[in-house]
Design an enzyme around this catalytic site. Structure first.
Site, mmCIF file in Angstrom:
data_model
loop_
_atom_site.group_PDB
_atom_site.id
_atom_site.type_symbol
_atom_site.label_atom_id
_atom_site.label_comp_id
_atom_site.label_asym_id
_atom_site.label_seq_id
_atom_site.Cartn_x
_atom_site.Cartn_y
_atom_site.Cartn_z
ATOM 1 N N GLU A 164 -12.037 4.207 -8.172
ATOM 2 C CA GLU A 164 -11.802 2.796 -8.439
ATOM 3 C C GLU A 164 -12.772 1.892 -7.680
ATOM 4 O OE1 GLU A 164 -8.133 5.075 -9.366
ATOM 5 O OE2 GLU A 164 -9.469 4.998 -7.620
ATOM 6 N N LYS A 188 -5.041 23.774 -18.090
ATOM 7 C CA LYS A 188 -3.991 22.774 -18.126
ATOM 8 C C LYS A 188 -3.071 23.046 -19.304
ATOM 9 C CE LYS A 188 -4.155 18.098 -16.299
ATOM 10 N NZ LYS A 188 -4.682 16.729 -16.420
ATOM 11 N N ARG A 213 -6.894 0.224 -4.377
ATOM 12 C CA ARG A 213 -7.951 0.926 -3.662
ATOM 13 C C ARG A 213 -9.261 0.154 -3.647
ATOM 14 N NH1 ARG A 213 -7.786 7.287 -4.865
ATOM 15 N NH2 ARG A 213 -5.956 7.706 -3.595
#
Length: 624
Positions: free
Chosen positions: A371, A285, A399
């Site tokens: 979630e 990253k 969600r």
């Protein structure tokens, strides 16, 4: 000497097919430079997009998009995709009002397959595309790019299970960078780490790769794999590194995600297979920009920054952010109550819980991008006598509505939902605006809902929710708070009681959350025009203050102002109360209309929606 960039000549992915591996590697450097140059001015998701450049170039150089489908998960990593699909000239408008979206957006480009702004959905979408292809007898390729953090989400696991069963041609590129927004957690991350580290696994998978390349059609290779290698590989690495093959998905050895030649060679091979393949790609990253690679969490999503140092360009804020105020408030509450546990879903820093995690590591839980699991676990903690506070962005908590309803509210458990980024959030656009939480929390029985109007009210709301017990939701916006001092001892709010912040007899403005300050501004404008408006900080979304509503009905006009959708919103709740009272007073509800809101500065978007002081005042004058 001609200094014209290769990037300037790329107008569509077809142009990439003309380039050598060396030229593509040079193009990758140019793309990184462009990403850094633009995002230093506009902000954006820098680290993830820098890490995925070679993956995107390899894919587009071999696929025939938009006929073939390249499906992104979340879309944080898609900036290189935008640059090679005809949006170079507009890229400097990234994430601005009317400009290029920060996420794939189908109505922006035919190369954008779906509006990917939430994690873990790409595999389901990709399988649906592959199934549609099979049903109509098509031949297009379908490739999904998913990060290792998104792969830990429940929806991705459900899709993997189905993909293994379906056995239709489909390529999954696993972008394994060991990071989500915060550092990844969970058993799957350990599994992937083992795969990265295992020499035996690499050697065995390299051997399999040679078989695939030398044996012709995939069916023959798969047969050879089954006869000659499966059992011996199990002896080496099952169960710790064969999870994908156990699901029926062939998995390559880990590949260097910044080696364009290796990526193209491997992807070319797996695209020729007649079943599902997971291509395990290891990336860094922030690759190519040292500040982002050194601190990928900080550069996950940033505002403008100085390219030379990586330091954020920030104006001095007159007040802390709502997120920081919440983070300080929960630490203060946790020092007094050892039963408080903080939970988030891969958002430790984004939700302001980093100080809590540092001070109370045993009472902090990062559930990863999951979630539903986070809220279900909170229910278990509450049933076990603890007081969980679940801090999740409004758009992502959507969600877990089922878990909020059935697991937490139905049994009346002591779970507090700290709903960050409620309302309009700005540059991340329609997939990230917290437009719906007022509607989806209002509908849940037993759930009490608070909408604090400033930072002092936020501290009081958290204190009240923890003190009163039962399921609670507290919604608050992104960005700088109002500059109100936070008391050392937060107040305990009386349930269902509002706070009148300005008196007036002509009009009553019942405002919720961040709309209160804008309603006050509207009242001041109206006063200049001879209209005296009462402003009420309603504070409680549920239960509503019926006395405040009854008092409002004694004026000439009742106005509700909320930062969420009108359909199912709290304004409709006020109208219902007025109807129950038999009131004939005219009413005006103001909020977000029945449409998705684009990206742009939050203040500009609120102005367009008529939810700033000028817009509220104008709407009231017109109605009067």
């Amino acid at each position: 000497m001609d200094d014209k960039r290769i990037l300037d000549a790329v107008r569509s992915p077809a142009d990439l097919k003309l380039l050598s591996d060396e030229e593509l590697a040079l193009l990758a450097c140019e793309i990184r430079e462009e990403i850094v140059t633009v995002t230093s001015q506009t902000g954006g998701h820098v680290a993830s997009s820098l890490g995925a450049v070679e993956i995107i170039l390899a894919a587009h150089s071999l696929l025939d998009c938009p006929t073939d489908k390249l499906v992104f998960d979340v879309g944080h990593q898609a900036y290189a995709h935008k640059l090679v699909t005809g949006r170079l000239d507009l890229f400097d408008t990234l994430r601005t009002y009317g400009g290029v979206s920060g996420f794939p957006k189908p109505d922006e480009s035919p190369y954008d397959v779906h509006p990917s702004g939430h994690a873990s959905d790409s595999l389901s979408v990709a399988l649906g595309l592959a199934k549609a292809r099979d049903l109509r007898g098509g031949t297009e390729k379908v490739v999904a790019v998913i990060g290792d953090a998104a792969l830990s989400g429940g929806m991705a696991f459900e899709a993997l299970n189905h993909i293994g069963q379906a056995q239709t041609p489909l390529v999954i590129i696993l972008n394994d960078n060991e990071m989500s927004i915060s550092r990844n957690v969970g058993a799957l991350m350990k599994h992937l780490g083992y795969m990265r580290a295992s020499t035996q696994y690499r050697q065995t998978r390299d051997s399999l790769q040679e078989k695939l390349e030398s044996s012709g059609p995939f069916g023959t290779a798969l047969a050879n794999f089954g006869r000659n290698m499966k059992e011996s590989m199990k002896q080496f690495v099952i169960p710790r590194s064969m999870i994908f093959e156990q699901l029926g998905i062939l998995c390559t050895a880990p590949i260097d995600g910044h080696d364009i030649g290796a990526l193209r060679e491997t992807l070319s091979t797996v695209l020729a297979t007649d079943g599902p393949v997971l291509m395990h790609v290891v990336t860094k990253k922030g690759a190519g920009y040292e500040p982002a690679s050194r601190n990928p969490e900080r550069f996950h999503g940033v505002g403008p920054y100085d390219i030379a140092t990586g330091e954020l360009v920030k104006k001095e804020a007159a007040a802390p952010s709502y997120t920081d105020v919440f983070g300080q408030a929960i630490v203060r509450e946790a020092r007094q109550n050892p039963d408080i546990v903080a939970i988030t879903a891969a958002m430790k820093d984004g939700t302001g819980l980093a100080p809590f995690a540092e001070e109370f590591p045993d009472r902090f839980v990062d559930a990863g991008i999951a979630e539903e699991h986070a809220v279900g676990m909170a229910a278990g903690l509450a049933a076990g006598g603890k007081k969980p506070v679940v801090a999740i962005y409004s758009t992502f908590l959507q969600r877990a509505i089922d878990q909020m309803t059935i697991n937490c509210a139905l049994p009346g458990l002591d779970v507090v939902f700290a709903i960050d980024r409620a309302g309009i959030v700005g540059e991340d656009g329609p997939t990230h605006h917290g437009m719906f939480d007022l509607a989806y929390t209002r509908m849940v029985p037993h759930l009490r809902v608070l909408a604090p109007s400033n930072e002092a009210e936020l501290a009081g709301a958290l204190h009240t929710a923890l003190a009163l017990g039962g399921p609670f939701a507290i919604r608050y916006p992104r960005g700088t708070a109002e500059g109100v001092p936070v008391p050392d001892e937060p107040p305990l709010f009386e349930p269902g009681r509002a706070n009148v912040v300005r008196e007036g007899d002509d009009v009553a403005i019942l405002a919720f959350g961040r709309m209160v300050s804008r309603a006050v501004g509207a009242a001041e404008l109206l006063a200049e025009r001879g209209v005296q408006a009462r402003v009420v900080d309603m504070r409680w979304v549920k239960p509503l203050d019926v006395q405040a509503i009854a008092a409002a009905a004694r004026t000439k006009l009742v106005v509700t102002v909320e930062g969420g959708v009108l359909a199912g919103g709290v304004g409709e709740g006020v109208l219902a109360e007025l109807a129950r009272m038999g009131s004939s007073t005219p009413a005006l509800t103001m909020g977000i209309p029945d449409e998705f809101v684009p990206q742009g500065k939050a203040d500009l978007l609120l102005h367009d929606l008529g939810l700033d002081a000028q817009g509220i005042a104008a709407a009231i004058e017109e109605r009067l």
